[in-house]
Design a protein around this motif. Structure first.
Motif, PDB file in Angstrom:
ATOM      1  N   PHE A  26      29.108  37.159  42.157  1.00  0.00           N
ATOM      2  CA  PHE A  26      29.517  37.668  43.464  1.00  0.00           C
ATOM      3  C   PHE A  26      30.872  37.040  43.747  1.00  0.00           C
ATOM      4  CE2 PHE A  26      25.011  38.585  43.906  1.00  0.00           C
ATOM      5  CZ  PHE A  26      25.005  39.765  44.644  1.00  0.00           C
ATOM      6  N   LEU A  27      31.876  37.875  43.992  1.00  0.00           N
ATOM      7  CA  LEU A  27      33.247  37.410  44.138  1.00  0.00           C
ATOM      8  C   LEU A  27      33.856  37.944  45.436  1.00  0.00           C
ATOM      9  CD1 LEU A  27      34.368  38.226  40.479  1.00  0.00           C
ATOM     10  CD2 LEU A  27      33.794  35.962  41.384  1.00  0.00           C
ATOM     11  N   PRO A  28      34.920  37.304  45.928  1.00  0.00           N
ATOM     12  CA  PRO A  28      35.622  37.866  47.079  1.00  0.00           C
ATOM     13  C   PRO A  28      35.993  39.320  46.809  1.00  0.00           C
ATOM     14  CG  PRO A  28      36.507  35.706  46.529  1.00  0.00           C
ATOM     15  CD  PRO A  28      35.563  36.076  45.425  1.00  0.00           C
ATOM     16  N   PRO A  29      35.904  40.199  47.802  1.00  0.00           N
ATOM     17  CA  PRO A  29      36.120  41.635  47.567  1.00  0.00           C
ATOM     18  C   PRO A  29      37.405  41.967  46.824  1.00  0.00           C
ATOM     19  CG  PRO A  29      35.220  41.297  49.747  1.00  0.00           C
ATOM     20  CD  PRO A  29      35.492  39.924  49.201  1.00  0.00           C
ATOM     21  N   SER A  30      38.505  41.312  47.156  1.00  0.00           N
ATOM     22  CA  SER A  30      39.776  41.626  46.484  1.00  0.00           C
ATOM     23  C   SER A  30      39.721  41.252  45.009  1.00  0.00           C
ATOM     24  CB  SER A  30      40.929  40.887  47.172  1.00  0.00           C
ATOM     25  OG  SER A  30      40.728  39.472  47.136  1.00  0.00           O
ATOM     26  N   ILE A  31      39.114  40.118  44.699  1.00  0.00           N
ATOM     27  CA  ILE A  31      38.980  39.688  43.304  1.00  0.00           C
ATOM     28  C   ILE A  31      37.995  40.594  42.574  1.00  0.00           C
ATOM     29  CG2 ILE A  31      38.313  37.803  41.781  1.00  0.00           C
ATOM     30  CD1 ILE A  31      40.839  37.188  43.288  1.00  0.00           C
ATOM     31  N   GLU A  32      36.898  40.928  43.235  1.00  0.00           N
ATOM     32  CA  GLU A  32      35.887  41.782  42.618  1.00  0.00           C
ATOM     33  C   GLU A  32      36.466  43.144  42.250  1.00  0.00           C
ATOM     34  OE1 GLU A  32      31.402  41.769  43.590  1.00  0.00           O
ATOM     35  OE2 GLU A  32      32.334  43.231  44.935  1.00  0.00           O
ATOM     36  N   ARG A  33      37.254  43.723  43.148  1.00  0.00           N
ATOM     37  CA  ARG A  33      37.875  45.025  42.857  1.00  0.00           C
ATOM     38  C   ARG A  33      38.773  44.921  41.629  1.00  0.00           C
ATOM     39  NH1 ARG A  33      38.161  45.331  48.590  1.00  0.00           N
ATOM     40  NH2 ARG A  33      40.292  44.497  48.555  1.00  0.00           N
ATOM     41  N   ALA A  34      39.513  43.831  41.522  1.00  0.00           N
ATOM     42  CA  ALA A  34      40.415  43.651  40.382  1.00  0.00           C
ATOM     43  C   ALA A  34      39.620  43.498  39.088  1.00  0.00           C
ATOM     44  CB  ALA A  34      41.304  42.433  40.615  1.00  0.00           C
ATOM     45  N   VAL A  35      38.519  42.742  39.136  1.00  0.00           N
ATOM     46  CA  VAL A  35      37.686  42.560  37.946  1.00  0.00           C
ATOM     47  C   VAL A  35      37.084  43.891  37.521  1.00  0.00           C
ATOM     48  CG1 VAL A  35      35.567  41.504  37.086  1.00  0.00           C
ATOM     49  CG2 VAL A  35      37.195  40.131  38.396  1.00  0.00           C
ATOM     50  N   TRP A  36      36.532  44.642  38.468  1.00  0.00           N
ATOM     51  CA  TRP A  36      35.907  45.918  38.128  1.00  0.00           C
ATOM     52  C   TRP A  36      36.924  46.908  37.579  1.00  0.00           C
ATOM     53  CZ3 TRP A  36      31.698  47.255  42.341  1.00  0.00           C
ATOM     54  CH2 TRP A  36      30.697  46.268  42.295  1.00  0.00           C
ATOM     55  N   LYS A  37      38.158  46.832  38.063  1.00  0.00           N
ATOM     56  CA  LYS A  37      39.219  47.717  37.552  1.00  0.00           C
ATOM     57  C   LYS A  37      39.462  47.434  36.074  1.00  0.00           C
ATOM     58  CE  LYS A  37      43.902  49.318  38.725  1.00  0.00           C
ATOM     59  NZ  LYS A  37      44.612  49.043  37.447  1.00  0.00           N
ATOM     60  N   VAL A  38      39.439  46.160  35.693  1.00  0.00           N
ATOM     61  CA  VAL A  38      39.612  45.798  34.286  1.00  0.00           C
ATOM     62  C   VAL A  38      38.490  46.392  33.445  1.00  0.00           C
ATOM     63  CG1 VAL A  38      39.602  43.873  32.660  1.00  0.00           C
ATOM     64  CG2 VAL A  38      40.924  43.702  34.769  1.00  0.00           C
ATOM     65  N   PHE A  39      37.249  46.305  33.940  1.00  0.00           N
ATOM     66  CA  PHE A  39      36.120  46.893  33.212  1.00  0.00           C
ATOM     67  C   PHE A  39      36.255  48.407  33.130  1.00  0.00           C
ATOM     68  CE2 PHE A  39      34.211  42.764  33.829  1.00  0.00           C
ATOM     69  CZ  PHE A  39      33.336  42.636  32.763  1.00  0.00           C
ATOM     70  N   ASP A  40      36.663  49.022  34.236  1.00  0.00           N
ATOM     71  CA  ASP A  40      36.784  50.480  34.256  1.00  0.00           C
ATOM     72  C   ASP A  40      37.827  50.972  33.257  1.00  0.00           C
ATOM     73  OD1 ASP A  40      34.874  50.671  36.224  1.00  0.00           O
ATOM     74  OD2 ASP A  40      36.301  50.802  37.879  1.00  0.00           O
ATOM     75  N   GLU A  41      38.900  50.234  33.115  1.00  0.00           N
ATOM     76  CA  GLU A  41      39.975  50.663  32.224  1.00  0.00           C
ATOM     77  C   GLU A  41      39.672  50.343  30.764  1.00  0.00           C
ATOM     78  OE1 GLU A  41      43.359  48.714  33.861  1.00  0.00           O
ATOM     79  OE2 GLU A  41      43.627  50.185  35.473  1.00  0.00           O
ATOM     80  N   GLY A  42      38.752  49.380  30.533  1.00  0.00           N
ATOM     81  CA  GLY A  42      38.383  49.044  29.156  1.00  0.00           C
ATOM     82  C   GLY A  42      39.560  48.613  28.316  1.00  0.00           C
TER      83      GLY A  42
END
Length: 298
Positions: A26-42
């Motif tokens: 569980f991460l701060p929303p801004s950090i979480e969005r950035a992490v998920w973007k990395v996963f989404d882009e693969g």
């Protein structure tokens, strides 16, 4: 929800009061969005398609874990550069204050300030730290961390370390710097994320050599890891050696960044055929011992 029912059935069949999950984010929303973007882009850090199944709000994800009977779970922030650990640690402290099941989690980075803030975090009740060598681009034995390791060796506070070269290796990943740190600070309690995949054999040997080294199951026994750019699944020929490490393997899921249902990993874990006593220790008792908790305060 079938997933919830399957998870609850798993721990009830073992006679447990629930599960302890040491690898949850569980991460701060801004950090979480950035992490998920990395996963989404693969991209270069992921190396493949990695669809995230559990994309609800933080409140929805907490509710899911509670419904599953996860009695304790980490939040595992990890600093990717100097100067951000404080922000992550403050957010994680506030999150844990609001969520009874959340373990007080924190991170640190090779920076001069770490020698001061890590002892303060330990004194303030942090239960587990997280480091990510691939994302942070540092070696575990960076000289700036020497005073930190001395503090943590004395305190016995566990550190979850993503040191293995999965999903994509860098010049900072692999077992070498972990081995060097342990040679100097053999009392450290390190939890090797993902069983050290894909260098599972090397990290398993470190766990066999050092009593404080634990292995986290997250993703390591899944078909998904076997299908990656390299086969990162824990090798079948090493599984028998996990019997002798029954007290130092801990359940971790990597929730919410899962491309499959939470319950599936529990099924893969059971398929190792190491017995119910092994599963009970891995999914419950070992984490309690590592954290210095009792069943009553979990």
């Amino acid at each position: 929800m079938t997933d919830v029912a399957d998870v609850r059935s798993f721990w009830k069949d073992l006679g447990l009061p629930g599960l302890m999950d040491l690898h949850v984010h569980f991460l701060p929303p801004s950090i979480e969005r950035a992490v998920w973007k990395v996963f989404d882009e693969g991209g270069e850090l992921i190396g493949r398609e990695w669809p995230i199944l559990y994309r609800g709000t933080a409140a929805e994800r907490v509710a899911f874990l509670q419904e599953c009977g996860i009695r304790g779970f980490s939040t595992l922030p990890y600093a990717h550069k100097p100067g951000v650990a404080g922000f992550l640690n403050d957010w994680s402290r506030d999150f844990a204050a609001e969520v009874p099941e959340a373990l007080r989690s924190a991170t640190f980075y090779p920076e001069p300030e770490a020698a001061g803030y890590v002892p303060a975090l330990v004194a303030d009740g942090v239960e587990i730290f997280k480091l990510h060598l691939q994302v942070g681009s540092f070696h575990l034995d960076d000289p700036l961390l020497d005073p930190v390791w001395a503090t943590l060796a004395d305190a016995g506070t566990p550190v979850m370390v993503h040191a293995g070269s999965g999903p994509v290796g860098t010049s900072y990943t692999g077992p070498a710097s972990t081995a060097r740190v342990l040679a100097r600070f053999p009392r450290l309690r390190l939890v090797i994320a993902h069983m050290g995949s894909p260098e599972c054999s090397d990290f398993l040997a470190l766990a066999e050599e050092y009593d404080g080294v634990h292995l986290d199951t997250s993703m390591a026994f899944t078909d998904f890891f076997a299908e990656g750019p390299h086969d990162g699944r824990f090798p079948a020929d090493l599984v028998p050696r996990l019997r002798d490490l029954q007290g130092r393997v801990v359940w971790g899921s990597d929730f919410p960044t899962l491309p499959f249902a939470y319950a599936e990993q529990l099924g893969w874990l059971a398929e190792l055929d190491l017995g119910d006593e092994w599963l009970r220790d891995v999914c419950w008792h070992n984490s309690l011992r590592l954290l210095g908790r009792t069943a009553a305060n979990s």
